[in-house]
Write an enzyme that holds these catalytic residues in place. Structure first.
Site, PDB file in Angstrom:
ATOM      1  N   GLY A  13      42.167  37.472  34.753  1.00 49.17           N
ATOM      2  CA  GLY A  13      43.443  36.836  35.060  1.00 49.17           C
ATOM      3  C   GLY A  13      43.683  35.667  34.134  1.00 49.17           C
ATOM      4  N   GLY A  55      40.451  33.135  34.708  1.00 50.71           N
ATOM      5  CA  GLY A  55      39.072  33.559  34.518  1.00 50.71           C
ATOM      6  C   GLY A  55      38.914  35.056  34.409  1.00 50.71           C
ATOM      7  N   VAL A  80      36.431  38.214  35.884  1.00 52.05           N
ATOM      8  CA  VAL A  80      35.526  38.542  36.983  1.00 52.05           C
ATOM      9  C   VAL A  80      34.626  39.697  36.550  1.00 52.05           C
ATOM     10  CG1 VAL A  80      35.327  39.226  39.402  1.00 52.05           C
ATOM     11  CG2 VAL A  80      37.242  37.795  38.662  1.00 52.05           C
ATOM     12  N   LYS A  87      32.986  35.139  38.853  1.00 50.01           N
ATOM     13  CA  LYS A  87      34.212  34.703  38.182  1.00 50.01           C
ATOM     14  C   LYS A  87      33.854  33.587  37.214  1.00 50.01           C
ATOM     15  CE  LYS A  87      39.004  33.288  38.944  1.00 50.01           C
ATOM     16  NZ  LYS A  87      40.096  33.122  39.917  1.00 50.01           N
ATOM     17  N   ASP A 119      49.439  32.312  46.069  1.00 51.29           N
ATOM     18  CA  ASP A 119      49.414  33.500  45.198  1.00 51.29           C
ATOM     19  C   ASP A 119      49.015  34.743  45.989  1.00 51.29           C
ATOM     20  OD1 ASP A 119      49.830  34.787  42.794  1.00 51.29           O
ATOM     21  OD2 ASP A 119      47.811  34.432  42.036  1.00 51.29           O
TER      22      ASP A 119
END
Length: 700
Positions: A439, A442, A444, A460, A558
């Protein structure tokens, strides 16, 4: 030191050497002509001369001059931006100096390698070579060499964010430069010491060192030495809200850099000026300097310049109340960030290839050194007139050794690459297995714990390009802190947090499921709606998780299908994750004025209008998610982001019952209520729990 005069004498020497057929004289003259051009900053011309001289010295068998010309070539390659070629050349010089046991040559080459590795960002290698160079310079008693290495090591520790360690080395270098009366170097070191204080927010001592540095620059009449201390003084004055004094320094820096023609540096100064004008509320001046910086960024195709400019332009237009313009610049900012990420990935791959080639070449040079040693032994054997049989046997053994050596060099090169990638596959005490997703903040990974064998985690890791950004680091730290405060079966659990090589990481429970976004895509591609009981079960779990979050004073900000993982089962279990932009009521805001984080289609109207966010903002996002879960369509859809934004702000979505007629009226009513434009009109967490419990009972 006098480039033009040096070049003139070198030209005359070259003509005489060629006239008399003096090969060594020709080689020496070409080397000196190359040095003269280097002093005049004609690095391309100087490199051409130095490489020609190098070939001549090789043919003459002069190993010392061969090493010197390689080293000078490396310096000029570095100035031309060919950093890995520079490293290769300097490593070749170092191999020769080691072979000749030339202490001064070794000291110079290791120092130059330290500088070169610093410039490619490999600070550990830079530190290794500069520390070795320092040891040699101390043994030689060369004060200037000691001082230069101490300053270089200080700069490395600054980049490693070890400010106290950096200051220790700068303060050791300072009296040495003062004793040598190297005033320009003294000015630079004083500025460096000031930086170590400023980075630790010790602004009083920082300002004192910057002012001392500036006074020396002014006394020398060296305008180029003024820019760094003036720029740093501007930073301190801005932090102290002494805006007029900050502007005074930045305007002087802009004047000097404009005269120098340093386009990228000028753009940075314009950006600094715009920041101060914005803080003063002088929007017209801020816009003028930002447009000047943007013009340079477009002309030079510099995404680094445009990145900061677009972000600040968004802030200015937000302050002016033009949120549409603010949003457009925020989109440009996001696009520029993506381009920078692509450039960084390409650069990393190029650096890897360059590092591999440089390392391979260094080993080849070492092998050639052994080859030359064998040839010298061969000559000695001839001089001693050993028997033919013994000579042939020795040569056969030498050839076999060379073949084996070459094979070992190739094998070690591949081992080097393997080791490089091995370093990249461990973060802290976790072994990276594969990338799961990425994203804006970061990446994952699925990873295995080395301290708890057999334990798989979702690791992450903050993006490389954000690792040094203090705002992004704090946001990443907040994510772990927020999840730490939560304990709920439908919220991902944090197992560990830490930092490895300046890269922050969060180890979370590994969820062997699929994102709700992927599930919805699969259903849409097959034209198969999600069963309504499953929709109700998913909604019930999310409502309970979101209610728990809100009870802790947290707004998620979010909630999207991509941030919900669904674990397979008779009754699917969902897990809410990605708290990267969540906000505690007690936390200091990390969102700059005008900054919009998250996914537009799921954002509440008040968020797009940059108003205060409340739990009701999450309820709206959950309403969008539920609408999509039930109908397989988003309630707000358009080709352009601005059009989506307008729909969220002004348009009511199509009744979900028109898209899916069998949707129960209570569920339709609940979705409609969650999507109300007015936050106060949306259901509370308790009301949501009540409505969802009734839906579940009716479904049963």
């Amino acid at each position: 030191r006098d480039g033009p005069r040096g070049q003139a004498y070198a030209e005359r020497a070259l003509a005489l050497a060629e006239q008399h057929g003096d090969a060594r004289g020709v080689a020496t003259a070409r080397k000196n002509r190359g040095l003269a051009r280097m002093v005049q900053e004609d690095y391309a011309g100087g490199l051409q001369e130095m490489q020609a001289a190098h070939e001549l010295f090789v043919s003459l068998g002069d190993r010392l001059e061969e090493g010197k010309t390689l080293g000078y070539s490396g310096l000029m390659l570095g100035h031309l931006g060919k950093l890995w070629e520079a490293i290769e050349a300097i490593q070749g010089a170092l191999a020769i100096y080691r072979e000749l046991d030339d202490a001064m040559g070794i000291a110079a080459a290791t120092n130059n390698l330290g500088v070169a590795y610093f410039n490619v960002g490999d600070y550990q290698e830079a530190l290794r070579y500069n520390l070795e160079s320092l040891t040699h310079e101390e043994a030689l008693g060369r004060t200037i060499g000691i001082a230069n290495n101490l300053n270089s090591i200080g700069n490395i520790y600054c980049r490693l964010d070890e400010q106290l360690k950096a200051r220790e080395y700068f303060q050791r270098a300072l009296p040495l430069f003062e004793a040598l009366d190297e005033k320009a170097a003294v000015a630079k070191v004083l500025n460096n010491i000031g930086n170590t204080f400023e980075q630790r927010d010790e602004d009083g001592p920082a300002l004192d060192y910057f002012e001392r540095s500036l006074s020396i620059a002014l006394a020398l009449g060296r305008r180029e030495l003024e820019t760094n201390p003036r720029n740093n003084m501007g930073i301190v004055f801005k932090k102290r809200k002494q805006y007029e004094r900050a502007l005074e320094q930045y305007l002087r820096v802009a004047e000097i850099r404009t005269a120098q023609g340093a386009r990228a540096d000028i753009a940075g100064t314009y950006h600094n000026l715009a920041e101060v004008y914005l803080l003063q509320g002088r929007h017209a001046e801020a816009l003028r300097y930002l447009e000047m910086a943007r013009a340079i960024g477009v002309e030079t195709r510099s995404n680094e310049i445009l990145d900061g400019v677009y972000r600040l332009l968004s802030d200015v237009h937000h302050d002016l109340g033009d949120d549409r313009k603010a949003y457009e610049y925020r989109v440009l900012y996001g696009e520029t960030r993506e381009k920078m990420l692509g450039e960084q990935r390409s650069r990393i791959m190029a650096e890897l290839a360059g590092k591999y080639e440089a390392d391979k070449r260094a080993r080849e040079i070492a092998l050639l050194g052994k080859d030359n040693e064998l040839l010298r032994r061969d000559a000695e054997i001839h001089r001693l007139k050993l028997g033919r049989t013994r000579l042939l046997a020795w040569l056969a053994a030498a050839v076999a050794a060379l073949v084996i050596g070459a094979a070992l060099v190739t094998f070690r090169s591949y081992l080097y690459l393997l080791a490089f990638w091995k370093k990249r596959t461990f973060i802290g005490h976790y072994r990276i297995e594969e990338e799961i997703t990425s994203g804006g903040m970061g990446v994952v990974y699925r990873a295995t714990s080395l301290t708890h064998p057999g334990t798989t985690v979702a690791l992450k890791v903050i993006r490389d390009e954000l690792a040094a950004d203090e705002e992004q680091r704090q946001r990443f730290i907040n994510e772990g802190r927020i999840i730490d405060a939560l304990d709920h079966p439908n919220i991902v659990k944090v197992l560990d947090r830490g930092e490895h090589n300046q890269r922050l990481y969060i180890a979370m429970e590994y969820l062997a499921g699929r994102s709700l976004a992927r599930i919805l895509q699969d259903h849409a591609s097959r034209g198969q709606l999600v069963p309504l009981p499953v929709c109700t079960a998913v909604l019930a779990q999310l409502v309970d998780a979101v209610g728990t979050i809100h009870s802790k004073g947290i707004v998620h900000r979010d909630i999207t299908p991509a941030n919900v993982i669904v674990l397979e089962g008779v009754v699917p279990t969902v897990k809410l994750l990605d708290f990267g932009i969540a906000k505690l009521d007690t936390a200091t805001t990390l969102t700059a004025a005008g900054e919009i984080l998250g996914t537009i289609s799921y954002m509440a109207p008040e968020r797009l209008q940059l108003r205060e966010l409340t739990p009701a903002s999450d309820v709206f996002s959950l309403g969008v998610l539920t609408y999509e879960l039930v109908t397989l369509h988003k309630p707000f859809v358009a080709d352009e982001p601005v059009a989506v934004l307008k729909q969220v702000l002004t348009r009511e979505p199509v009744d979900p019952a028109l898209v899916r007629p069998e949707t129960p009226p209570p569920l339709v009513s609940l979705i409609t209520a969650m999507l109300r434009k007015d936050p106060a009109a949306r259901p509370s967490d308790e009301e949501l729990r009540h409505h969802v419990a009734r839906l579940a009972a009716e479904a049963a």
